[in-house]
Design a protein around this motif. Structure first.
Motif, short mmCIF file in Angstrom:
data_model
loop_
_atom_site.label_atom_id
_atom_site.label_comp_id
_atom_site.label_asym_id
_atom_site.label_seq_id
_atom_site.Cartn_x
_atom_site.Cartn_y
_atom_site.Cartn_z
N MET A 297 -11.71 -8.83 -8.35
CA MET A 297 -12.46 -7.65 -8.79
C MET A 297 -11.87 -6.40 -8.16
N PHE A 298 -11.48 -5.42 -8.98
CA PHE A 298 -10.93 -4.16 -8.49
C PHE A 298 -11.98 -3.07 -8.64
N ALA A 299 -12.36 -2.48 -7.53
CA ALA A 299 -13.33 -1.38 -7.56
C ALA A 299 -12.57 -0.07 -7.72
N LYS A 300 -12.67 0.58 -8.87
CA LYS A 300 -11.95 1.82 -9.12
C LYS A 300 -12.52 2.93 -8.24
N GLN A 301 -11.64 3.66 -7.55
CA GLN A 301 -12.07 4.69 -6.61
C GLN A 301 -11.66 6.10 -7.05
#
Length: 340
Positions: free
Chosen positions: A1-5
């Motif tokens: 899971m990539f949390a967009k920042q």
């Protein structure tokens, strides 16, 4: 899971916001030619790629590069000086300070957009005060376009030299690319990496299918190797260098060239040993014409203050690997100039 920042702008947007002036672009073009001429054999000068292990703070790096610019005026008839402004740092365990590109303030968490702006500002200021253009390591190939107009030399690290994307991107770079031998020390892998970089390629990069013509100035950097037990194995000695030269001769590669990295596994990160290593290599250039013809220079780790520190407390002292101090660096570069 990539949390967009944070949404990172495209390279051209960043370049337009922080452009290199026409005057400094002309300086870079002249420096590009000087470095390229050494790698191609058009010039018999030596290249010295020198500077801190990591450029973690703008002010001391600029002071260092300014000093290097003044030293360059004394040795430029014999040497081509290229400051190391290394803004990406590979980490063996994947954690720790990762360089100004990711972490512009080493005491704070990652801020890549701020880091991109910081390295452009640093490089532009460095060219302006010294007349020199820098080398950096291409740790993340997708990031190279953010600074491709600023650098006169690009290095591919030992951990990256076997990576396909690094090889492919190297084939499209317009300045010399030094590819380090892999951690194993394999000469065959090193030569294969150079072959791939010198060859035209088609591949996907940053959402595009791209085509390259190959980079004839891709070449070898010998940085020593590490065995299965973590022991350092130097590869700057005469016999090992000649094996690489023989490999070059059999391979048919263009512009055979070797840069000796005097630190890392060649010195066992005992930074003072860089002086002895350079002196040995210079003596070997006197002994053998093939050695002299192929060994084109050195990569050195050096900063204002010698050694290293775990935190940014002492001004001008490395926070990563230990470096030579300025006094030793100046003497060593002057000595090399006298022996060319």
């Amino acid at each position: 899971m990539f949390a967009k920042q944070i949404k990172i702008p495209e390279p051209e947007e960043i370049k337009q916001a922080l452009p290199l002036s026409e005057e400094l672009r002309a300086v870079k073009e002249a420096n590009d030619k000087a470095v390229s001429d050494v790698i191609s054999g058009a010039s018999d000068k030596l290249i010295i790629i020198v500077g801190p292990c990591s450029a973690h703070s703008e002010k001391p790096v600029l002071e260092y590069v300014e000093r290097l610019g003044r030293l360059n005026e004394k040795v430029k008839d014999k040497l081509v000086l290229v400051p190391r402004i290394y803004t990406n740092k590979p980490r063996t365990k994947g954690v720790g300070y990762k360089g100004m590109f990711s972490q512009p303030d080493p005491t704070k968490s990652e801020d890549i957009l701020k880091g991109i702006r910081a390295i452009r500002e640093l490089n532009i200021k460095a060219i302006g005060i010294s007349g020199l253009t820098a080398a950096d390591e291409m740790l993340y190939p997708a990031n190279y376009e953010y600074c491709d107009d600023l650098l006169s030399y690009v290095a591919v690290g030992a951990r990256s030299s076997e990576n396909q994307l690094h090889r492919l991107v190297s084939s499209g770079i317009d300045v010399p690319v030094g590819i380090k031998n892999p951690m194993s020390g394999s000469v065959m892998v090193l030569l294969n990496s150079i072959y791939a970089a010198q060859s035209g390629q088609v591949f996907k990069l940053n959402g595009w299918q791209v085509k390259t013509e190959g980079n004839p100035l891709a070449h070898a950097i010998l940085r020593g190797a590490v065995d299965g037990y973590g022991n350092d194995i130097p590869n700057f000695h005469y016999e090992t260098v000649m094996q690489v030269i023989e490999g070059y001769a059999k391979s048919g590669l263009k512009n055979p060239a070797i840069i000796i990295d005097a630190n890392h596994s060649n010195s066992g990160k005992k930074f003072k040993q860089q002086i002895r290593i350079v002196e040995e290599v210079m003596n070997n250039r006197l002994y053998d014409n093939d050695f002299k013809k192929n060994v084109k220079g050195f990569m050195l780790e050096s900063f204002l203050e010698e050694g290293n520190q775990s935190e940014d407390v002492v001004y001008g002292k490395s926070i990563t690997d230990p470096c030579l101090g300025w006094a030793d660096t100046e003497r060593l570069i002057s000595d090399v100039a006298e022996k060319v």
